[in-house]
Design an enzyme around this catalytic site. Structure first.
Site, PDB file in Angstrom:
ATOM      1  N   HIS A   7     -20.106  -3.401 -24.213  1.00 27.16           N
ATOM      2  CA  HIS A   7     -21.481  -3.705 -24.622  1.00 27.16           C
ATOM      3  C   HIS A   7     -22.500  -2.760 -23.989  1.00 27.16           C
ATOM      4  O   HIS A   7     -23.701  -3.003 -24.115  1.00 27.16           O
ATOM      5  CB  HIS A   7     -21.842  -5.145 -24.260  1.00 27.16           C
ATOM      6  CG  HIS A   7     -21.084  -6.168 -25.059  1.00 27.16           C
ATOM      7  ND1 HIS A   7     -19.789  -6.530 -24.768  1.00 27.16           N
ATOM      8  CD2 HIS A   7     -21.433  -6.897 -26.136  1.00 27.16           C
ATOM      9  CE1 HIS A   7     -19.393  -7.453 -25.635  1.00 27.16           C
ATOM     10  NE2 HIS A   7     -20.364  -7.688 -26.479  1.00 27.16           N
ATOM     11  N   GLU A  66     -17.271  -2.184 -39.428  1.00 22.09           N
ATOM     12  CA  GLU A  66     -18.213  -1.089 -39.218  1.00 22.09           C
ATOM     13  C   GLU A  66     -17.880   0.116 -40.090  1.00 22.09           C
ATOM     14  O   GLU A  66     -18.786   0.806 -40.582  1.00 22.09           O
ATOM     15  CB  GLU A  66     -18.227  -0.697 -37.738  1.00 22.09           C
ATOM     16  CG  GLU A  66     -18.753  -1.802 -36.816  1.00 22.09           C
ATOM     17  CD  GLU A  66     -17.767  -2.940 -36.564  1.00 22.09           C
ATOM     18  OE1 GLU A  66     -16.567  -2.785 -36.892  1.00 22.09           O
ATOM     19  OE2 GLU A  66     -18.193  -3.985 -36.046  1.00 22.09           O
TER      20      GLU A  66
HETATM   21  C1  TPP Z   1     -15.486  -4.107 -33.702  1.00 21.57           C
HETATM   22  C2  TPP Z   1     -16.464  -5.157 -33.291  1.00 21.57           C
HETATM   23  N1  TPP Z   1     -17.595  -5.310 -34.012  1.00 21.57           N
HETATM   24  C3  TPP Z   1     -18.515  -6.217 -33.647  1.00 21.57           C
HETATM   25  C4  TPP Z   1     -18.331  -6.997 -32.548  1.00 21.57           C
HETATM   26  C5  TPP Z   1     -19.403  -7.985 -32.100  1.00 21.57           C
HETATM   27  N2  TPP Z   1     -18.945  -9.350 -32.281  1.00 21.57           N
HETATM   28  C6  TPP Z   1     -18.385 -10.046 -31.262  1.00 21.57           C
HETATM   29  S1  TPP Z   1     -17.801 -11.508 -31.750  1.00 21.57           S
HETATM   30  C7  TPP Z   1     -18.304 -11.282 -33.334  1.00 21.57           C
HETATM   31  C8  TPP Z   1     -18.014 -12.307 -34.371  1.00 21.57           C
HETATM   32  C9  TPP Z   1     -16.550 -12.534 -34.520  1.00 21.57           C
HETATM   33  O1  TPP Z   1     -16.299 -13.581 -35.379  1.00 21.57           O
HETATM   34  P1  TPP Z   1     -14.851 -14.168 -35.585  1.00 21.57           P
HETATM   35  O2  TPP Z   1     -13.863 -13.076 -35.772  1.00 21.57           O
HETATM   36  O3  TPP Z   1     -14.943 -15.175 -36.663  1.00 21.57           O
HETATM   37  O4  TPP Z   1     -14.497 -14.865 -34.202  1.00 21.57           O
HETATM   38  P2  TPP Z   1     -15.258 -16.050 -33.459  1.00 21.57           P
HETATM   39  O5  TPP Z   1     -16.270 -15.401 -32.564  1.00 21.57           O
HETATM   40  O6  TPP Z   1     -15.865 -16.938 -34.476  1.00 21.57           O
HETATM   41  O7  TPP Z   1     -14.214 -16.717 -32.660  1.00 21.57           O
HETATM   42  C10 TPP Z   1     -18.946 -10.048 -33.464  1.00 21.57           C
HETATM   43  C11 TPP Z   1     -19.552  -9.531 -34.692  1.00 21.57           C
HETATM   44  C12 TPP Z   1     -17.134  -6.817 -31.822  1.00 21.57           C
HETATM   45  N3  TPP Z   1     -16.853  -7.538 -30.737  1.00 21.57           N
HETATM   46  N4  TPP Z   1     -16.228  -5.890 -32.216  1.00 21.57           N
END
Ligand code: TPP
Ligand code: MG
Lengths: 329, 358
Positions: A131, A62
């Site tokens: 959230h 972000e």
């Molecule tokens: C700082 C932040 N930005 C955005 C999100 C929203 N979000 C939750 S999970 C996710 C994707 C994460 O992907 P990854 O790190 O590859 O983990 P995975 O879910 O594939 O296990 C996002 C964008 C968040 N939880 N925290």
């Protein structure tokens, strides 16, 4: 064009679409906004229709998103960026507070940043921790930021168009519990200027002041009060910054009583600021102290407890009941 | 940095191929230990399935499944000792269960009762982190504090491929390397961050290769190969314990299901791609290997399945039980002594509730 039923997500989508189509400098980016169309589908179809140069996914960062938006704005573009959820905007806080808000001032107006930071915000959707934050006070407290919170789908369209077209940075707070509710939207009506509140319901006995997700709650309370013989007005701020003292105070002076309604914790909040302003400006017209009905001073609760936190009709009417009516007769 | 180090950070280490055969030159895993690992894999899979069912029934608010990543879930827990710490994310429910925490306690978060349902100190498992990559710095802090106190604690810090793009990931890696903190960064590269594919996160030769820039060892490992994961993670834990500092381990794996039940992966990836990964299932190859070496027969398989069913039944019962959520608890834990304002607000809510009950 005539009015059309659409959800707030669709109204925002239409605003983005029209802005991209009309102004080559508008670019939309963020996490999951392109191929997926956003986790709330707000940017659905934009990547398909306008291509990668106008609508694109970024790496998951972000601070990176907002920081890059600053640079793109310095170089003539109008970035409209999405923070996926309220609490996930916090990594961008440094960029927002130190640069987005201050670069215009720092450079004596030589550098203007026409950036819109869209943030799905507030609760009422049964979301787990992080959230459902109501983070408006952080932004409203930061001089240099315009802070907008639409309560209707038509305003979501109009105010977003105005935000994108303006020359200053805007934090655009989208009440996510409204995303999928349908309302009439006429995209051909004139775009309302940012900074004007609107009287959603005139009232003679007391004035409810609200913004974003609390406006329909205030309207429901007024509806309920009417059946009990009390005539409550509702003012929808539309923008927290700039604040429309004129419209708010004109209404309060008519009724002599005011209750501010907001979801965020009440301590050091936007609701507190409103109560203070109204108190200062309308003192001689007030029959009772201005009351605030807000979230408790606790982190947003887990899904099973959120209804205990959210200000509802009963709490609003209880507050109205305390406005010293016994002196009125 | 040697060519060998670069290769280890880019080419995934493997012990068992997809058919369960030992790869050339690999030393034989201990069959009894691997059979125990298999039991944990079956449990993790069963837990994922059970949670999927519970979320469909509306008993969980949301469920991010680790289906397809069960080998990672099991390995990161099994290489830790009792005094070590695990720092999991929202996707790591099965890893926390593998660490020994009652899955019903873990599911308190996703059930919507409270933000964390287990005692982190009791289990040495931090709360599941949702703000991406933020927990990695806490892991470094726990590890560094342990060193200052003269303890040989190791910290296993989990995150996804997408989270490696966050600034906190960089800061955590750098701090850990500078302070030689006893941390193993374990990235489950499941190829997606919600809809965004790995190619949009990084164009580095691998995620493990980033370790080189921080001055720590980096290893890429087949994330669906339990013995390979246990070997690589186990060696990283041993280095950390010996005072040799952090390691970055990247697991090459795949998210078989959508991001969560609320997501629709068909909007951004082809079924073919998922189909390609199905034969690489982490359970299949261990089962094939154990069967071939005579360490798993029908009877043992039945016994494992029955035990997993028992666990699933307990999860159904626990999650299905009447909610334990107490409205007044929202005021209870913010300060060691509640502020006067909170006490007042709590009383106001109590009065409302009493009115409702009356
Ligand atoms: C700082 C932040 N930005 C955005 C999100 C929203 N979000 C939750 S999970 C996710 C994707 C994460 O992907 P990854 O790190 O590859 O983990 P995975 O879910 O594939 O296990 C996002 C964008 C968040 N939880 N925290
Ligand atoms: Mg991922």
């Amino acid at each position: 064009m005539s009015a059309e039923k659409m959800t707030m997500a669709q109204a925002i989508n239409a605003a983005l679409r029209d802005a991209i189509a009309q102004d080559d400098s508008v670019v939309v980016f963020g996490e999951d906004v392109a191929q997926l169309g956003g986790v709330f589908r707000v940017t659905d179809g934009l990547h398909r229709d306008f291509g990668e140069s106008r609508v694109f996914d970024t790496p998951l960062a972000e601070s990176g998103i907002v920081g890059m938006a600053v640079g793109m704005a310095m170089n003539g573009m109008r970035p409209v960026v999405e923070m996926q959820f309220d609490a996930f905007a916090y990594p961008a806080f440094e960029q927002i507070v130190s640069h987005v808000a201050k670069l215009g001032n720092r450079t004596r107006g030589k550098v203007r940043l026409p950036i819109v930071i869209r943030i799905p915000y507030a609760g009422g959707i049964g979301g787990v921790e992080h959230h459902c934050d109501s983070s408006e006070a952080y932004y409203a407290h930061t001089p240099g930021l315009t802070v907008v919170a639409p309560a209707t789908n038509a305003d979501a369209y109009g105010l977003l168009r105005a935000a994108i077209a303006g020359s200053d940075p805007v934090v655009f707070l989208e009440p996510k519990k409204h995303y999928f509710a349908r309302e009439e939207v006429d995209v051909s009506v004139a775009v309302p200027p940012i900074g004007r509140a609107v009287v959603r319901r005139p009232g003679k006995d007391a004035t409810l002041i609200a913004y974003g997700p609390s406006v329909p709650v205030a309207l429901a309370a007024a509806e309920q009060a009417a059946t009990e013989g009390r005539d409550l007005g509702v003012v929808d701020l539309r923008s927290i910054v700039p604040f429309d003292d004129e419209t708010v105070c004109a209404e309060v002076r008519k009724t002599g009583r005011a209750v501010v309604v907001a979801e965020a914790p009440g301590f050091a909040s936007v609701a507190s600021e409103i109560a203070a302003r109204v108190g200062e400006r309308c003192f001689h017209h007030l029959e009772a102290p201005v009351r605030r009905v807000t979230g408790f001073d606790v982190p947003y609760p887990p899904p099973k407890l959120e209804h205990h936190f959210l200000p509802g009709v009963d709490r609003i009417l209880d507050a109205v009941d305390t406005l010293q009516w016994e002196d009125a007769a | 940095m040697s060519a060998g180090q670069l290769k280890a950070a880019i080419t995934p280490a493997r012990l068992l191929d997809e058919t369960g055969r030992l790869v050339r030159g690999a030393s034989k895993p201990d069959a009894e230990a691997l059979a125990e690992g298999y039991r944990k894999l079956v449990f993790a899979r069963r837990l994922n399935e059970q949670c999927g069912a519970l979320v469909r029934q509306g008993r969980l608010a949301v469920y991010p499944s680790s289906r397809g990543q069960e080998a990672c879930q099991v390995a990161c827990a099994s290489v830790l000792s009792d005094g070590d710490w695990l720092f999991p994310t929202y996707r790591d429910t099965a890893a926390i269960a593998a660490r020994g925490v009652d899955p019903v306690e873990v599911l308190t978060l996703l059930r919507g009762d409270w933000h964390c349902g287990y005692d982190p100190n009791e289990h040495k498992v931090a709360p599941q982190a949702t703000p991406l990559a933020t927990q990695l710095l806490h892991a470094v802090g726990v590890g560094h504090a342990a060193r200052l106190k003269g303890e040989d604690t190791v910290v296993m810090a989990l995150c996804g491929d997408g989270a490696t793009s966050e600034g906190d990931f960089h800061e955590a890696c750098n701090f850990a390397a500078v302070f030689k903190a006893p941390v193993v960064f374990f990235v489950q590269n499941n190829k997606y961050a919600i809809s965004v594919p790995l190619a949009r996160q990084s164009v580095a030769p691998s995620l493990a290769a980033k370790a080189i820039g921080y001055g720590m060892p980096g290893f890429r490992v087949d994330g669906n190969d339990l013995p390979a994961l246990e070997k690589v993670l186990g060696e990283a834990v041993a280095r950390a314990r010996a005072g040799e500092g952090p390691t970055l381990v990247e697991a090459d794996t795949y998210r078989i299901e959508s991001h969560t039940n609320a997501d629709d992966a068909s909007r951004y990836r082809a079924d073919d791609e998922v189909a390609d990964w199905l034969p690489r299932d982490p359970l299949l190859r261990v089962k094939a290997y154990l069967t071939a070496v005579g360490a798993l027969d029908d009877e043992r398989e039945r016994e494992i399945t029955a035990a997993a069913e028992e666990m699933a039944a307990a999860v159904r019962a626990g999650v299905g039980a009447e909610t334990s959520a107490d409205p007044e608890e929202i005021f209870a834990h913010l300060y060691s002594t509640p502020t006067p304002q909170l006490a007042e607000q709590r009383a106001a809510l109590r009065a409302e509730l009493d009115l409702e009950e009356a």
